[in-house]
Design a protein around this motif. Structure first.
Motif, mmCIF file in Angstrom:
data_model
loop_
_atom_site.group_PDB
_atom_site.id
_atom_site.type_symbol
_atom_site.label_atom_id
_atom_site.label_comp_id
_atom_site.label_asym_id
_atom_site.label_seq_id
_atom_site.Cartn_x
_atom_site.Cartn_y
_atom_site.Cartn_z
ATOM 1 N N GLU A 82 0.820 -1.215 0.000
ATOM 2 C CA GLU A 82 0.000 0.000 0.000
ATOM 3 C C GLU A 82 0.855 1.268 0.000
ATOM 4 O O GLU A 82 0.359 2.352 -0.308
ATOM 5 N N GLN A 83 2.142 1.157 0.326
ATOM 6 C CA GLN A 83 3.031 2.322 0.349
ATOM 7 C C GLN A 83 3.818 2.496 -0.944
ATOM 8 O O GLN A 83 4.555 3.468 -1.098
ATOM 9 N N ILE A 84 3.662 1.565 -1.879
ATOM 10 C CA ILE A 84 4.417 1.624 -3.132
ATOM 11 C C ILE A 84 3.601 2.390 -4.171
ATOM 12 O O ILE A 84 2.417 2.116 -4.379
ATOM 13 N N VAL A 85 4.239 3.361 -4.823
ATOM 14 C CA VAL A 85 3.534 4.195 -5.800
ATOM 15 C C VAL A 85 4.324 4.224 -7.106
ATOM 16 O O VAL A 85 5.533 4.003 -7.135
ATOM 17 N N SER A 86 3.584 4.468 -8.171
ATOM 18 C CA SER A 86 4.186 4.731 -9.474
ATOM 19 C C SER A 86 4.163 6.236 -9.709
ATOM 20 O O SER A 86 3.138 6.887 -9.497
ATOM 21 N N ILE A 87 5.279 6.793 -10.127
ATOM 22 C CA ILE A 87 5.393 8.234 -10.358
ATOM 23 C C ILE A 87 5.546 8.460 -11.865
ATOM 24 O O ILE A 87 6.373 7.808 -12.516
ATOM 25 N N TYR A 88 4.757 9.352 -12.414
ATOM 26 C CA TYR A 88 4.764 9.585 -13.847
ATOM 27 C C TYR A 88 4.586 11.074 -14.128
ATOM 28 O O TYR A 88 4.225 11.855 -13.239
ATOM 29 N N SER A 89 4.880 11.448 -15.355
ATOM 30 C CA SER A 89 4.688 12.840 -15.769
ATOM 31 C C SER A 89 3.306 12.994 -16.384
ATOM 32 O O SER A 89 2.768 12.060 -16.979
ATOM 33 N N THR A 90 2.730 14.172 -16.216
ATOM 34 C CA THR A 90 1.454 14.495 -16.850
ATOM 35 C C THR A 90 1.733 15.550 -17.906
ATOM 36 O O THR A 90 2.181 16.654 -17.596
ATOM 37 N N LEU A 91 1.505 15.184 -19.154
ATOM 38 C CA LEU A 91 1.830 16.018 -20.287
ATOM 39 C C LEU A 91 0.570 16.487 -20.985
ATOM 40 O O LEU A 91 -0.554 16.095 -20.634
ATOM 41 N N ARG A 92 0.791 17.281 -22.005
ATOM 42 C CA ARG A 92 -0.325 17.786 -22.791
ATOM 43 C C ARG A 92 -1.088 16.633 -23.457
ATOM 44 O O ARG A 92 -2.299 16.684 -23.620
ATOM 45 N N LEU A 93 -0.374 15.584 -23.841
ATOM 46 C CA LEU A 93 -0.993 14.466 -24.532
ATOM 47 C C LEU A 93 -1.403 13.353 -23.574
ATOM 48 O O LEU A 93 -1.843 12.298 -24.006
ATOM 49 N N GLY A 94 -1.257 13.579 -22.271
ATOM 50 C CA GLY A 94 -1.653 12.563 -21.308
ATOM 51 C C GLY A 94 -0.486 12.114 -20.447
ATOM 52 O O GLY A 94 0.528 12.797 -20.328
ATOM 53 N N ARG A 95 -0.613 10.938 -19.862
ATOM 54 C CA ARG A 95 0.403 10.408 -18.967
ATOM 55 C C ARG A 95 1.647 10.005 -19.740
ATOM 56 O O ARG A 95 1.559 9.489 -20.857
ATOM 57 N N GLY A 96 2.816 10.207 -19.148
ATOM 58 C CA GLY A 96 4.069 9.858 -19.814
ATOM 59 C C GLY A 96 5.111 9.386 -18.833
ATOM 60 O O GLY A 96 4.882 9.320 -17.616
ATOM 61 N N GLY A 97 6.300 9.069 -19.364
ATOM 62 C CA GLY A 97 7.394 8.647 -18.522
ATOM 63 C C GLY A 97 8.120 9.842 -17.930
ATOM 64 O O GLY A 97 7.645 10.985 -17.975
ATOM 65 N N ILE A 98 9.280 9.570 -17.381
ATOM 66 C CA ILE A 98 10.089 10.611 -16.724
ATOM 67 C C ILE A 98 11.498 10.521 -17.273
ATOM 68 O O ILE A 98 12.023 9.423 -17.503
ATOM 69 N N SER A 99 12.117 11.675 -17.503
ATOM 70 C CA SER A 99 13.499 11.698 -17.992
ATOM 71 C C SER A 99 14.458 11.490 -16.819
ATOM 72 O O SER A 99 14.094 11.674 -15.648
ATOM 73 N N LEU A 100 15.697 11.133 -17.154
ATOM 74 C CA LEU A 100 16.702 10.899 -16.116
ATOM 75 C C LEU A 100 16.973 12.176 -15.331
ATOM 76 O O LEU A 100 17.110 12.144 -14.095
ATOM 77 N N ALA A 101 17.041 13.324 -16.011
ATOM 78 C CA ALA A 101 17.287 14.589 -15.313
ATOM 79 C C ALA A 101 16.144 14.909 -14.361
ATOM 80 O O ALA A 101 16.370 15.386 -13.234
ATOM 81 N N GLU A 102 14.910 14.659 -14.777
ATOM 82 C CA GLU A 102 13.762 14.910 -13.903
ATOM 83 C C GLU A 102 13.771 13.959 -12.706
ATOM 84 O O GLU A 102 13.407 14.354 -11.585
ATOM 85 N N PHE A 103 14.193 12.725 -12.927
ATOM 86 C CA PHE A 103 14.280 11.771 -11.823
ATOM 87 C C PHE A 103 15.282 12.257 -10.772
ATOM 88 O O PHE A 103 15.021 12.182 -9.564
ATOM 89 N N ARG A 104 16.419 12.778 -11.236
ATOM 90 C CA ARG A 104 17.403 13.297 -10.279
ATOM 91 C C ARG A 104 16.826 14.482 -9.495
ATOM 92 O O ARG A 104 17.044 14.591 -8.279
ATOM 93 N N ASP A 105 16.060 15.345 -10.169
ATOM 94 C CA ASP A 105 15.446 16.481 -9.481
ATOM 95 C C ASP A 105 14.461 15.999 -8.419
ATOM 96 O O ASP A 105 14.445 16.506 -7.283
#
Length: 807
Positions: free
Chosen positions: A57-80
């Motif tokens: 219950e404590q495990i989550v998926s983190i994703y980006s929300t873009l203009r075209l919908g849900r997306g992945g995350i870049s390596l630079a964004e992951f570091r941030d």
């Protein structure tokens, strides 16, 4: 205790003396209970059962929300996010990649996950053999270790217990096996594609370390103890707004969100299974109504016997206990047959849904499913079989001792109750039939939709060329060119070309682009289109019309000016009213340093995301200018495609014996695969709708038969006074069809509020398609006619003297 035992024996004998009632009741209830058991097992195993990870219950998926919908995350964004977020114990990053496993009897293409060492700690899992990655195995030079899945370990290495420490060749590089994960405890990628059969420490391409728009990674995190999902979500939104201010060129309108991993893994199937659960619930309701109807008929037949017992001093309480015991015996029998039907249904569903369920799903009759099955069997059967008895015992039984009992108020009340029940059965059957009819019509429309190309005799062969052996650019382009030339020489092959993702594959790649000379767009309005790399003659091979300009040739190679072909949808959106030939644009966002590409052609639209998707803006560039390692070779043959499969494998192996084929399918197979989920849903709907119709027809038959039995004396009098048998057939049919049509009308009215749900599942068909409704109504009417005909014929064959003498 002795009295209860006597009641049990009497009840069992009473049921066995009426085999028609017993068999009909057991069949209808067992089928409905079995279907509910199977579907509930799926729902319980996927939606209700927690993931097999500690503290899931404590495990989550983190994703980006873009203009075209849900997306992945870049390596630079992951570091941030990792540096700024305080709500998470740990964060892990990964992505799905393809590897070539070569030290086997035959090279094999394997999907694998490149993951950071934290992935296994976030999920809280350990391998069944060996160990997980250590922190130093993320560093260059230490990354050549691999963890296998149980499936790959079994298939390729025969469950060798000494596999730990052995070397396998991935992409022609040696990797040391350090662990084996069980199938149920494997990591998943965030898109729920449990195709990964091995895991290696993640590596990054040089440009990915700084590129913020290469959002090709999935991220999984574990919340700290006491931190809610809402807190983590708010923190991610704050980080997204902060990055938007710091990096407006790449992060404008980009935010981040978190969702429980359990929700992500079932998001694509939750609605489907809940709808199917609701449908089988309706089937169970129809079966219960059927049993109630059968019970009313049986209770009425036994009414005189019950009245005589009461007249001779038997108490209603004793009779109620006796009849309740009979209902209990019936419910126990239904429970046993329901469990057997449930086991059979589970096997059937496991076969039908093979490969469609998540790996963590447990499709078995566990304790919860068994309790559910016993519960609905006993409760539904008890209620449905006891209600008719209560109805009979609470009426004036003295009337049944009179000769005119056939027209008593109790008899009329029973008829009205039976009529209402059978109307409800037909209503639900109509509702399911309409939904099924619309889905069938949708499938027919999809198979006849124009995909924008000619799929006849097309083959798509996916090849992942190892980058270490064939670097991107000219080397890999030359490699694919050699394969293309070899395949073109095969007998029966009419042409060969290449593409990064063929139509109907659903593999879409979005790219932003900037039109040269156009006013600078706002960050949120930067043009975007699907992007594909193709070979020479691709559109001619696919029989896609060239609307303007030309297509690529063998002369469009590296070193020549960069060119591009656009489709009609892109022309209409970004070059309205003008001629795009000769115009230039470059990939990327404003300020991009990518080379300019000149438009040399406009082609017709193709459906790449699926037959039910619309046409999207697309642009194409020649692979001889931009060689890629993952390509599909597309062949058109003169005969049936599957006859050429062995020759294709042999030709590719002749050029490079270590090159595996990731997949090889005819375009017809790809189209069928893209529609497999819809086809399964439609098949399930058709099965359940047919089952509902059969059960409803049984209900109509039982009510009409009861009506005929009640009025046997009347029919005898009518025939004695000169009525024709056809008149009695018409009389019975008219009454039975009145109930049938009333149920159909009620079902059609019920469809109206559900039309919004139906629209989301349809393609090319309106929620109120006249042809579909006409066919459904015709099938329901025919079913009603058949159900009413046998009792009507029996009424017409009544012998007047026999009927009057019996009365």
């Amino acid at each position: 205790m002795l009295t209860l035992l006597d009641d049990f024996r009497y009840s069992l004998r009473a049921l066995l003396k009426n085999p028609t009632f017993l068999i009909t009741a057991l069949l209808s209830m067992s089928i409905a209970i079995g279907a509910n058991t199977a579907v509930y097992s799926i729902v319980q195993g996927i939606l209700l059962h927690p993931l097999p990870y500690p503290g899931a219950e404590q495990i989550v998926s983190i994703y980006s929300t873009l203009r075209l919908g849900r997306g992945g995350i870049s390596l630079a964004e992951f570091r941030d996010i990792r540096q700024q977020a305080t709500s998470f114990q740990q964060l892990a990053i990964g992505r799905l990649e393809q590897y070539t496993l070569t030290n086997l009897d035959r090279p094999e293409a394997i999907w694998g996950g490149g993951v950071s060492p934290e992935m296994f700690r976030v999920l809280g899992i350990k391998p069944m053999l060996g160990r997980i990655f250590s922190d130093d195995e993320r560093e260059p030079g230490n990354t050549h270790v691999v963890i296998l899945s149980e499936g790959l370990w079994s298939r390729a290495y025969n469950r060798d217990l000494g596999i730990i420490g052995k070397t396998v060749l991935l992409n022609h590089d040696p990797y040391t096996v350090i662990g084996v994960f069980s199938n149920r405890m494997s990591p998943f990628d965030a898109a729920l594609e449990p195709r990964a059969e091995l895991w290696v420490p993640i590596t990054y391409l040089p440009y990915e370390r700084q590129e913020r728009v290469a959002r090709t990674f999935f991220v999984v995190g574990r919340l700290k103890a006491g931190v809610s999902l809402a807190n983590g979500q708010n923190e991610l939104l704050t980080i997204g707004r902060r990055l938007e201010l710091v990096y407006p060129a790449t992060n404008t309108s980009v935010s981040f969100s978190a969702e429980p991993l359990s929700e992500v893994l079932v998001s694509n199937v939750r609605t489907l299974y809940l709808v199917v659960l609701g449908i089988v619930g309706v089937i169970l309701l129809i079966a219960c109504v059927n049993l109630t109807n059968l019970g009313l008929v049986r209770a009425f037949v036994r009414s005189k016997d019950t009245a005589v017992r009461i007249a001779m001093g038997a108490s209603r309480r004793a009779l109620l206990r006796l009849y309740f015991m009979e209902s209990l015996v019936l419910s126990l029998l239904c429970c046993v047959t329901g469990i057997l039907a449930g086991l059979f249904s589970l096997r059937l569903f496991a076969f039908v849904l093979h490969g469609k369920l998540p790996a963590f799903a447990s499709l078995e009759m566990n304790r919860q499913v068994l309790i559910f099955t016993i519960g609905i069997s006993v409760i539904c059967t008890l209620i449905s079989s006891t209600l008719p008895v209560l109805f009979t015992l609470t009426t004036d039984l003295n009337s049944f001792l009179k000769s005119a009992s056939r027209g008593t108020t109790a008899s009329l009340q029973r008829r009205w109750l039976q009529s209402a029940l059978v109307v409800s059965e037909m209503m639900f059957a109509c509702l399911l039939s309409v939904g099924t009819g619309l889905m069938v019509n949708t499938m027919i429309r999809l198979y006849h939709v124009d995909p924008g190309f000619d799929p006849k005799n097309l083959i798509a062969v996916e090849i992942e060329a190892p980058e270490a052996k064939y670097p991107e650019g000219r080397p890999v382009a030359a490699y694919f060119q050699r394969i293309t030339e070899r395949l073109e020489s095969l007998p029966g092959v009419l042409g060969v070309s290449a593409v990064t993702a063929p139509p109907i594959s659903g593999r879409d790649t979005d790219r932003n682009f900037v039109i040269e000379g156009a006013p600078p767009p706002a960050p949120k309005d930067v043009p975007n289109a699907q992007f594909r790399v193709i070979g020479p003659g691709y559109f001619h091979l696919m029989k896609v019309p060239i609307l303007a300009g030309r297509e690529f040739t063998d002369a469009d190679i590296a070193g020549t000016p960069y060119i591009v072909i656009i489709n009609e949808a892109l022309k209409k959106r970004y070059f309205p009213g003008g001629d795009p030939i000769g115009k230039e644009f470059r990939r990327g966002l404003p300020g991009s340093t990518m080379p300019l590409m000149r438009v040399v052609g406009v082609v017709g639209n193709m459906r790449h995301s699926g037959l039910d998707s619309g046409y999207k803006p697309e642009f194409f560039i020649p692979y001889l200018q931009d060689g890629r390692n993952d390509m599909y070779l597309v062949l058109r043959t003169a005969s049936r495609p599957t006859t050429v499969f062995p020759a294709i494998r042999k030709a590719i192996s002749a050029i490079d014996p270590d090159q595996p084929i990731s997949s090889m399918l005819s375009m017809s197979q790809m189209i069928d695969g893209s529609l497999s989920n819809r086809r399964i849903v439609t098949g399930l709907l058709a099965f359940f709708a047919g089952l509902a119709l059969v059960l409803a027809a049984v209900g109509v038959y039982s009510v009409t038969s009861s009506f005929v039995s009640d009025r046997t004396q009347e029919f005898g009098v009518r025939l004695a006074l000169g009525a024709k048998p056809s008149n009695l057939v018409a009389l019975v049919m008219r009454r039975g069809m009145w109930l049938t049509c009333a149920g159909i009308v009620a079902g059609l009215i019920l469809v109206i509020p559900l039309s919004r749900v139906l629209r989301a599942l349809l393609f090319g068909v309106g929620a109120f398609d006249a042809l579909t409704y006409g066919i459904v109504i015709a099938i329901l009417v025919i079913g009603g006619l058949l159900a009413n005909y046998a009792p009507a014929v029996r009424a017409s064959r009544t012998r007047p003297m026999t009927a009057l003498r019996d009365e």
